[in-house]
Design a protein around this motif. Structure first.
Motif, PDB file in Angstrom:
ATOM      1  N   PHE A 189      -1.677   5.029  13.942  1.00  0.00           N
ATOM      2  CA  PHE A 189      -1.540   5.093  12.492  1.00  0.00           C
ATOM      3  C   PHE A 189      -1.979   6.436  11.943  1.00  0.00           C
ATOM      4  CE2 PHE A 189      -3.088   4.954   8.232  1.00  0.00           C
ATOM      5  CZ  PHE A 189      -1.950   4.521   7.589  1.00  0.00           C
ATOM      6  N   PHE A 190      -3.083   6.977  12.448  1.00  0.00           N
ATOM      7  CA  PHE A 190      -3.551   8.239  11.874  1.00  0.00           C
ATOM      8  C   PHE A 190      -2.606   9.383  12.206  1.00  0.00           C
ATOM      9  CE2 PHE A 190      -7.465   5.743  11.579  1.00  0.00           C
ATOM     10  CZ  PHE A 190      -7.535   5.765  10.199  1.00  0.00           C
ATOM     11  N   LEU A 191      -1.962   9.272  13.354  1.00  0.00           N
ATOM     12  CA  LEU A 191      -0.929  10.261  13.668  1.00  0.00           C
ATOM     13  C   LEU A 191       0.224  10.151  12.668  1.00  0.00           C
ATOM     14  CD1 LEU A 191      -0.615  12.403  15.778  1.00  0.00           C
ATOM     15  CD2 LEU A 191       0.577  10.772  17.247  1.00  0.00           C
ATOM     16  N   VAL A 192       0.677   8.910  12.452  1.00  0.00           N
ATOM     17  CA  VAL A 192       1.770   8.679  11.495  1.00  0.00           C
ATOM     18  C   VAL A 192       1.367   9.185  10.113  1.00  0.00           C
ATOM     19  CG1 VAL A 192       3.024   6.874  10.252  1.00  0.00           C
ATOM     20  CG2 VAL A 192       2.829   6.768  12.733  1.00  0.00           C
ATOM     21  N   TRP A 193       0.136   8.856   9.707  1.00  0.00           N
ATOM     22  CA  TRP A 193      -0.323   9.224   8.369  1.00  0.00           C
ATOM     23  C   TRP A 193      -0.404  10.735   8.212  1.00  0.00           C
ATOM     24  CZ3 TRP A 193      -0.648   7.538   3.680  1.00  0.00           C
ATOM     25  CH2 TRP A 193      -1.513   8.146   2.772  1.00  0.00           C
ATOM     26  N   ARG A 202      -7.026   2.490   0.269  1.00  0.00           N
ATOM     27  CA  ARG A 202      -6.265   2.784   1.478  1.00  0.00           C
ATOM     28  C   ARG A 202      -7.116   2.547   2.720  1.00  0.00           C
ATOM     29  NH1 ARG A 202      -4.706   8.210   0.134  1.00  0.00           N
ATOM     30  NH2 ARG A 202      -3.113   7.527  -1.317  1.00  0.00           N
ATOM     31  N   ARG A 203      -8.357   3.078   2.684  1.00  0.00           N
ATOM     32  CA  ARG A 203      -9.246   2.908   3.846  1.00  0.00           C
ATOM     33  C   ARG A 203      -9.453   1.435   4.175  1.00  0.00           C
ATOM     34  NH1 ARG A 203     -12.445   6.977   1.703  1.00  0.00           N
ATOM     35  NH2 ARG A 203     -13.857   5.464   0.761  1.00  0.00           N
ATOM     36  N   LEU A 204      -9.782   0.656   3.145  1.00  0.00           N
ATOM     37  CA  LEU A 204     -10.085  -0.762   3.371  1.00  0.00           C
ATOM     38  C   LEU A 204      -8.868  -1.513   3.899  1.00  0.00           C
ATOM     39  CD1 LEU A 204     -12.198  -1.589   0.200  1.00  0.00           C
ATOM     40  CD2 LEU A 204     -12.929  -1.787   2.575  1.00  0.00           C
ATOM     41  N   LEU A 205      -7.742  -1.297   3.249  1.00  0.00           N
ATOM     42  CA  LEU A 205      -6.563  -2.091   3.615  1.00  0.00           C
ATOM     43  C   LEU A 205      -6.005  -1.686   4.971  1.00  0.00           C
ATOM     44  CD1 LEU A 205      -4.790  -2.413   0.165  1.00  0.00           C
ATOM     45  CD2 LEU A 205      -5.913  -4.209   1.482  1.00  0.00           C
ATOM     46  N   VAL A 206      -5.981  -0.372   5.226  1.00  0.00           N
ATOM     47  CA  VAL A 206      -5.506   0.068   6.537  1.00  0.00           C
ATOM     48  C   VAL A 206      -6.458  -0.423   7.622  1.00  0.00           C
ATOM     49  CG1 VAL A 206      -5.173   2.088   8.013  1.00  0.00           C
ATOM     50  CG2 VAL A 206      -4.167   2.037   5.743  1.00  0.00           C
ATOM     51  N   GLY A 207      -7.759  -0.308   7.356  1.00  0.00           N
ATOM     52  CA  GLY A 207      -8.748  -0.775   8.319  1.00  0.00           C
ATOM     53  C   GLY A 207      -8.555  -2.239   8.653  1.00  0.00           C
ATOM     54  N   GLY A 208      -8.417  -3.070   7.638  1.00  0.00           N
ATOM     55  CA  GLY A 208      -8.217  -4.505   7.848  1.00  0.00           C
ATOM     56  C   GLY A 208      -6.961  -4.785   8.655  1.00  0.00           C
ATOM     57  N   SER A 209      -5.888  -4.086   8.313  1.00  0.00           N
ATOM     58  CA  SER A 209      -4.622  -4.339   9.010  1.00  0.00           C
ATOM     59  C   SER A 209      -4.702  -3.913  10.474  1.00  0.00           C
ATOM     60  CB  SER A 209      -3.473  -3.586   8.327  1.00  0.00           C
ATOM     61  OG  SER A 209      -3.343  -4.030   7.004  1.00  0.00           O
ATOM     62  N   LEU A 210      -5.316  -2.746  10.711  1.00  0.00           N
ATOM     63  CA  LEU A 210      -5.435  -2.274  12.095  1.00  0.00           C
ATOM     64  C   LEU A 210      -6.242  -3.270  12.929  1.00  0.00           C
ATOM     65  CD1 LEU A 210      -6.140   1.534  11.594  1.00  0.00           C
ATOM     66  CD2 LEU A 210      -4.025   0.473  12.381  1.00  0.00           C
ATOM     67  N   LEU A 211      -7.309  -3.767  12.327  1.00  0.00           N
ATOM     68  CA  LEU A 211      -8.172  -4.722  13.014  1.00  0.00           C
ATOM     69  C   LEU A 211      -7.383  -5.983  13.377  1.00  0.00           C
ATOM     70  CD1 LEU A 211     -11.234  -5.092  13.651  1.00  0.00           C
ATOM     71  CD2 LEU A 211     -11.401  -6.341  11.495  1.00  0.00           C
ATOM     72  N   ALA A 212      -6.696  -6.533  12.381  1.00  0.00           N
ATOM     73  CA  ALA A 212      -5.999  -7.798  12.614  1.00  0.00           C
ATOM     74  C   ALA A 212      -4.838  -7.621  13.591  1.00  0.00           C
ATOM     75  CB  ALA A 212      -5.485  -8.355  11.287  1.00  0.00           C
ATOM     76  N   LEU A 242       0.828  -1.200   0.000  1.00  0.00           N
ATOM     77  CA  LEU A 242       0.000   0.000   0.000  1.00  0.00           C
ATOM     78  C   LEU A 242       0.865   1.255   0.000  1.00  0.00           C
ATOM     79  CD1 LEU A 242      -2.909   0.959   0.138  1.00  0.00           C
ATOM     80  CD2 LEU A 242      -2.796   0.797   2.608  1.00  0.00           C
ATOM     81  N   PHE A 243       1.904   1.243   0.810  1.00  0.00           N
ATOM     82  CA  PHE A 243       2.728   2.449   0.915  1.00  0.00           C
ATOM     83  C   PHE A 243       3.991   2.350   0.087  1.00  0.00           C
ATOM     84  CE2 PHE A 243       0.232   2.382   4.886  1.00  0.00           C
ATOM     85  CZ  PHE A 243      -0.591   3.428   4.525  1.00  0.00           C
ATOM     86  N   ARG A 244       4.090   1.324  -0.722  1.00  0.00           N
ATOM     87  CA  ARG A 244       5.225   1.126  -1.609  1.00  0.00           C
ATOM     88  C   ARG A 244       6.528   1.384  -0.859  1.00  0.00           C
ATOM     89  NH1 ARG A 244       4.911   5.071  -4.548  1.00  0.00           N
ATOM     90  NH2 ARG A 244       3.395   5.934  -3.135  1.00  0.00           N
TER      91      ARG A 244
END
Lengths: 258, 340
Positions: B138-142, B244-254, B86-88
């Protein structure tokens, strides 16, 4: 029709575009011509939907680009930008799969959707047999031609009516033979109904291929019209600051400007 | 990477599955006591009490930790691959982007409020805290990274360093507020470990891992396109914000769910995708399932080693993953440096 109207764009305090308008109709080539830094790439990026206009707007078939979902838009317009793309171990076949929207479920044993069209396009641009090559191992000329193939595959089959191809200096890395190959291909694509925006420094190519030309300078529109009306010694001197006139070959075709 | 070094993905998947099955059986039958699956059936003359004890050890202690290892490994490795794609950025992983330390801080705050890791409700609260902490980090980092308009990829890592430091300071502060027993719980938990995993906690690992993997696989083409640059991905029809929303969301959850239960696990998310890319699996439809399998295998073995190396004591899991992950990562760096 894909049209930009009254685009103005300011970046870092510099006016990149100043009330710039242009439009490309199906089955025509619009040549975008102007000196370095004139704003050609910025116009293309607006037309691609990559930049949201600060003022003015871009419409495809009357609908603002922002209203088109990215996925739908990708079936209507394809882009060959001027930058090389990072390879990241991807192969030629991977890029072509992604362009045709090959679903990933089938990716393990990828069988191209339209193998005939794919190989025909590769052959047309002298890329046959390169499918297993890594993207970052291609020469810049090869990558440029490959991306044109990918863009055409992205637009789908032989009927390209209502589809638009946005090309940013697509021949900048080509030798004369491959330049000719691209020109032939673009003529065929126009015949199939696609509207093409061709940003280029090759004035002769613009003159030969363009149904219409737009001359821009400093982000502003200088002139628009048929290429032979636009690419005149007077206007070119005014724009580029050097004397330029069309040079014709024995057959009467414009071979170069000098 | 020469073409000859490529390994067919399907063959690799078969080998990994076979290794997983064999390793899971081995892990079930190894531990501080000699209890084994075959022991339950092979020796009928055993007395009933020993049998019940062995049965409890196998089913209530070892089975949950084996299953948890598989799930945590799959979740962490897939999240690593997703974030890298996602973030290459080859260095993006849940730990370096601050997600793990944010999750640890979130769960740590819940521990302070709850007193002890106790029943299921506390575990669940801990998970919610961890996911919230991961999301906040993550949102702070982003947001910090977005200030680096020119090079967001590099900005992410720099912001990750800052947020990691802040979250560590936060967890450090917590240790002063904890009671002695909370402190011991917390310290062991932050080192990572499958020791406390109960069977009841497994669904809370399974569901987030499953969701994250499902999202990731659905976004495999988008991740492939992103490997060619954000601009190209957009041209190819990828809705960047949605992806981005979907993938970040999934990763944060897991990641949040797994950190809350077994603590932060380092290096798995970083190293596993890299090793697999070396086999030629660069398309995400192949890479992600392989990551799930190999990540599961890696954490399963890390937990097995943690249990048997200093038997009857137990090593912290994070220590084992770091001991293997750090040199592997160093080797990958060295190898890549040589190629460049």
């Amino acid at each position: 029709m894909l049209e930009a109207s009254n685009l103005s764009f300011v970046a870092g305090g510099r006016t990149v575009l100043d009330r710039m308008s242009c439009a490309v109709r199906p089955a025509t080539v619009l040549a975008l011509v102007g000196p370095n830094g004139a704003g050609k790439t910025t116009v293309l990026r607006h037309l691609a939907g990559e930049i949201v206009p600060q003022s003015g707007g871009v419409r495809l078939d009357g609908l603002p680009l922002a209203a088109w979902p990215a996925e739908t838009l990708a079936r209507r317009r394809a882009v060959v930008s001027a930058q090389t793309i990072p390879g990241n171990w991807f192969r030629v076949s991977d890029l072509l799969d992604l362009a045709t929207g090959e679903t990933d479920a089938g990716a393990i044993d990828a069988s191209p959707l339209a193998p005939s069209r794919r190989s025909a396009l590769l052959a047309a641009l002298d890329l046959s047999g390169s499918e297993a090559a890594r993207l970052d191992r291609l020469s810049s000329g090869e990558q440029q031609r490959l991306r044109l193939v990918a863009a055409l595959l992205q637009l789908g089959g032989d009927d390209l009516r209502g589809r638009y191809l946005l090309l940013d200096e697509p021949t900048s890395h080509q030798d004369p033979r491959h330049l000719r190959g691209i020109e032939v291909l673009l003529r065929a694509v126009r015949e199939q109904g696609a509207g093409i925006v061709l940003s280029t420094h090759d004035l002769a190519l613009a003159a030969r291929l363009g149904d219409e030309a737009v001359l821009i300078h400093g982000g502003a529109f200088i002139a628009q019209g048929a290429p032979h009306e636009i690419l005149t010694p007077t206007l070119l001197l005014e724009t580029y600051g050097v004397p330029l006139a069309p040079l014709r070959d024995a057959a009467g075709r414009i071979a170069a400007f000098g | 990477m020469p073409v000859s070094s490529e390994i067919p993905s399907r063959g690799l998947a078969v080998v990994l599955v076979a290794a997983l099955v064999a390793s899971a059986l081995l892990a079930l039958n190894s531990g501080a006591t000699p209890a084994s699956l075959w022991g339950l059936y092979a020796s009928p003359e055993q007395d009933a009490r020993a049998l019940a004890r062995d049965r409890a050890i196998l089913l209530e202690l070892r089975l949950p930790r084996v299953v948890a290892s598989l799930l945590v490994g799959a979740a962490t490795a897939v999240s690593g691959a997703v974030l890298q794609g996602l973030f290459r950025n080859a260095l993006a992983d849940p730990a370096l982007l601050g997600i793990m330390s944010g999750a640890a801080l979130g769960a740590g705050v819940v521990l302070l409020g709850a007193g002890q890791w106790g029943g299921l409700e506390v575990r669940l609260l801990g998970q919610i805290g961890a996911i919230a902490g991961a999301a906040a980090a993550f949102f702070l980092v982003w947001s910090l990274a977005c200030r680096f308009a020119a090079d967001r990829t590099q900005g992410l890592l720099l912001a990750g360093i800052a947020v990691n430091a802040a979250a560590s300071a936060g967890t450090g502060l917590l240790t002063f507020l904890y009671s002695d027993s909370q402190l011991r719980t917390f310290v062991f938990w932050t080192l990572g470990g499958m020791g406390g995993v109960e069977r009841a906690a497994l669904p809370f690992l399974l569901a987030p891992t499953g969701i994250a993997l499902w999202i990731a696989l659905r976004q495999a083409r988008a991740l492939d396109c992103l490997a060619l640059g954000e601009q190209t991905a957009f041209h190819l029809g990828v809705d960047l914000a949605r992806t981005r929303r979907l993938l970040v969301g999934g990763s944060l959850l897991a990641v949040g769910a797994s950190v809350a239960i077994v603590g932060p696990i380092s290096f798995v998310g970083l190293v596993v995708p890299h090793v697999l890319r070396l086999t030629g699996a660069v398309r995400h439809a192949r890479l992600l399932p392989l990551c799930a399998l190999f990540g599961a295998l890696a954490v399963l073995w890390a937990d097995l080693l943690a249990r048997i190396l200093v038997r009857p004591q137990e090593l912290p899991l994070g220590l084992v993953t770091a001991a293997f992950g750090a040199p592997t990562f160093a080797y990958l760096l060295w190898r890549r440096g040589k190629q460049a």
